[in-house]
Motif scaffolding. Structure first.
Motif, PDB file in Angstrom:
ATOM      1  N   VAL A  81      75.414  75.879 -14.234  1.00 48.67           N
ATOM      2  CA  VAL A  81      74.715  77.139 -14.348  1.00 48.67           C
ATOM      3  C   VAL A  81      74.838  78.065 -14.078  1.00 48.67           C
ATOM      4  O   VAL A  81      73.749  79.168 -15.886  1.00 48.67           O
ATOM      5  CB  VAL A  81      73.628  76.719 -13.358  1.00 48.67           C
TER       6      VAL A  81
ATOM      7  N   VAL B  94      77.139  71.939 -10.717  1.00 49.99           N
ATOM      8  CA  VAL B  94      75.567  72.354 -11.175  1.00 49.99           C
ATOM      9  C   VAL B  94      75.506  73.797 -11.315  1.00 49.99           C
ATOM     10  O   VAL B  94      75.420  74.281 -12.319  1.00 49.99           O
ATOM     11  CB  VAL B  94      74.708  71.643 -11.227  1.00 49.99           C
ATOM     12  N   LEU B  95      75.668  74.130 -10.462  1.00 49.38           N
ATOM     13  CA  LEU B  95      76.154  75.981  -9.762  1.00 49.38           C
ATOM     14  C   LEU B  95      76.354  76.167 -11.184  1.00 49.38           C
ATOM     15  O   LEU B  95      75.951  77.186 -11.526  1.00 49.38           O
ATOM     16  CB  LEU B  95      75.776  76.173  -8.431  1.00 49.38           C
TER      17      LEU B  95
ATOM     18  N   ASN C 201      71.221  72.329 -19.491  1.00 48.78           N
ATOM     19  CA  ASN C 201      71.238  71.381 -19.447  1.00 48.78           C
ATOM     20  C   ASN C 201      72.475  70.216 -19.920  1.00 48.78           C
ATOM     21  O   ASN C 201      72.831  69.569 -19.580  1.00 48.78           O
ATOM     22  CB  ASN C 201      69.733  71.163 -18.853  1.00 48.78           C
TER      23      ASN C 201
ATOM     24  N   VAL D 167      70.698  66.525 -14.087  1.00 48.15           N
ATOM     25  CA  VAL D 167      70.994  67.509 -13.867  1.00 48.15           C
ATOM     26  C   VAL D 167      70.330  68.368 -13.764  1.00 48.15           C
ATOM     27  O   VAL D 167      69.951  69.400 -12.469  1.00 48.15           O
ATOM     28  CB  VAL D 167      71.501  68.138 -15.072  1.00 48.15           C
ATOM     29  N   GLU D 168      68.966  67.926 -14.386  1.00 48.52           N
ATOM     30  CA  GLU D 168      67.722  68.756 -13.760  1.00 48.52           C
ATOM     31  C   GLU D 168      66.923  68.851 -11.958  1.00 48.52           C
ATOM     32  O   GLU D 168      66.662  69.773 -11.572  1.00 48.52           O
ATOM     33  CB  GLU D 168      66.066  68.372 -14.319  1.00 48.52           C
TER      34      GLU D 168
ATOM     35  N   ILE E 294      75.701  70.803 -19.998  1.00 50.62           N
ATOM     36  CA  ILE E 294      76.388  70.126 -18.406  1.00 50.62           C
ATOM     37  C   ILE E 294      75.933  68.904 -18.583  1.00 50.62           C
ATOM     38  O   ILE E 294      77.314  68.136 -17.247  1.00 50.62           O
ATOM     39  CB  ILE E 294      75.120  70.934 -17.488  1.00 50.62           C
TER      40      ILE E 294
ATOM     41  N   ARG F 220      69.450  70.975 -10.767  1.00 52.56           N
ATOM     42  CA  ARG F 220      69.557  71.972 -10.886  1.00 52.56           C
ATOM     43  C   ARG F 220      68.488  73.000  -9.811  1.00 52.56           C
ATOM     44  O   ARG F 220      68.152  73.501  -9.117  1.00 52.56           O
ATOM     45  CB  ARG F 220      68.915  72.279 -11.947  1.00 52.56           C
TER      46      ARG F 220
ATOM     47  N   LEU G 176      66.610  82.814 -12.052  1.00 49.65           N
ATOM     48  CA  LEU G 176      67.434  82.483 -12.074  1.00 49.65           C
ATOM     49  C   LEU G 176      68.887  83.861 -11.650  1.00 49.65           C
ATOM     50  O   LEU G 176      69.386  83.754 -12.032  1.00 49.65           O
ATOM     51  CB  LEU G 176      67.808  82.116 -14.113  1.00 49.65           C
TER      52      LEU G 176
ATOM     53  N   VAL H 215      69.080  81.260 -20.306  1.00 47.45           N
ATOM     54  CA  VAL H 215      70.566  81.637 -19.685  1.00 47.45           C
ATOM     55  C   VAL H 215      71.957  82.574 -19.886  1.00 47.45           C
ATOM     56  O   VAL H 215      72.020  83.024 -19.315  1.00 47.45           O
ATOM     57  CB  VAL H 215      70.876  80.037 -19.078  1.00 47.45           C
TER      58      VAL H 215
END
Length: 206
Positions: free
Chosen positions: A155, A151-152, A161, A175-176, A164, A179, A191, A89
């Motif tokens: 990310v 979360v956005l 994750n 979180v998953e 976060i 997301r 992504l 990421v």
């Protein structure tokens, strides 16, 4: 854009990779020029006519993100695709911020690369980035819940994750879920596409 009007420049320090890509792209009807290092391409870039850049991320002299930053500083930026076998990421975010249109993880299909090159070639003829306008992106962001916006924001900053989850005091599984909801509501297929959306409206998610 017609394939006769641009050249695909491939920058990779591995000769076998360069030859393989040269064969694939040539057989796909594209004009190709190979460059064995980022430094070699950077030196020639100011005199190169409009084209598409396909660069490896990890190279010994200068990585792909550093190359894009140097091209931008030199006023020689062109539509670029960053390819890597070590995608994560933070590097995807860094590549997008440096100006990459796509960030492709190995192994990838031939079709994925060719489609990315075609999208990049379309950028040569346009003065502004392709994609949705700001209002459309902001409309999608407005559909997110407060937690999804958090979360956005995390990310696209490059946080994993687990980090976060710790920062928001929720479980990694939660979180998953958030997301996945963000990707669905933003209609982002990857992504890099999500990062491009957020960058297009600067920093809407706080």
């Amino acid at each position: 854009m017609s394939t006769d009007n641009y050249i695909v420049h491939v920058v990779d320090d591995e000769e076998a990779v360069r030859k393989s890509l040269a064969f694939l792209l040539t057989m796909s009807g594209l004009a190709v020029k190979m460059h064995e290092s980022a430094a070699a391409f950077l030196a020639a870039a100011p005199g190169i006519p409009p084209g598409v850049l396909v660069t490896d991320l990890r190279m010994p002299d200068m990585n792909g993100v550093e190359l894009l930053s140097a091209l931008r500083d030199a006023g020689a930026m062109m539509p670029a695709i960053v390819v890597t076998g070590h995608a994560d990421v933070p590097m995807a975010v860094a590549a997008m911020k440096a100006g990459a249109l796509d960030f492709i993880e190995k192994p990838y299909s031939d079709e994925v690369l060719i489609a990315a090159i075609q999208r990049a070639a379309a950028e040569i003829e346009t003065a502004s980035p392709a994609g949705e306008d700001t209002a459309a992106i902001l409309g999608k962001i407005a559909q997110l819940s407060d937690r999804e916006r958090q979360v956005l924001s995390a990310v696209v900053t490059g946080l994993p994750n687990k980090t976060i989850a710790y920062n928001l005091d929720i479980s990694p599984r939660t979180v998953e879920v958030h997301r996945a909801n963000v990707m669905a509501k933003m209609q982002a297929r990857s992504l890099p596409e999500l990062v491009r959306m957020v960058m297009a409206v600067e920093a809407p998610a706080k």
